[in-house]
Design a protein around this motif. Structure first.
Motif, mmCIF file in Angstrom:
data_model
loop_
_atom_site.group_PDB
_atom_site.id
_atom_site.type_symbol
_atom_site.label_atom_id
_atom_site.label_comp_id
_atom_site.label_asym_id
_atom_site.label_seq_id
_atom_site.Cartn_x
_atom_site.Cartn_y
_atom_site.Cartn_z
ATOM 1 N N ARG A 67 -53.450 50.812 -41.502
ATOM 2 C CA ARG A 67 -54.479 51.768 -42.377
ATOM 3 C C ARG A 67 -53.487 53.077 -42.627
ATOM 4 O O ARG A 67 -53.991 53.283 -43.608
ATOM 5 N N TRP A 88 -52.077 47.102 -37.295
ATOM 6 C CA TRP A 88 -52.884 47.243 -38.461
ATOM 7 C C TRP A 88 -53.683 48.090 -38.667
ATOM 8 O O TRP A 88 -53.893 48.857 -39.261
ATOM 9 N N HIS A 131 -53.940 36.998 -33.260
ATOM 10 C CA HIS A 131 -54.108 38.378 -33.607
ATOM 11 C C HIS A 131 -52.652 38.660 -33.302
ATOM 12 O O HIS A 131 -52.584 38.929 -32.256
#
Length: 51
Positions: free
Chosen positions: A31, A27, A21
């Motif tokens: 979000r 992320w 990742h």
């Protein structure tokens, strides 16, 4: 942070750290930014229309 967000970060950082990742925290940031934009849009649609 929500339970789902904590679970996702835990899995990414602890359970599967070697999956490649780029940055797990990106992320979370993406979000939260999406949630803020969605909330603004929802409120704008619910606002009364002035004549």
């Amino acid at each position: 942070m929500t339970v789902d967000e904590l679970r996702h970060l835990f899995n990414t950082l602890i359970i599967e750290p070697g999956r490649g990742h780029t940055d797990p925290l990106l992320w979370s940031i993406r979000r939260r930014r999406h949630q803020a934009r969605a909330m603004t849009g929802h409120y704008a649609r619910q606002a009364p229309i002035e004549p």
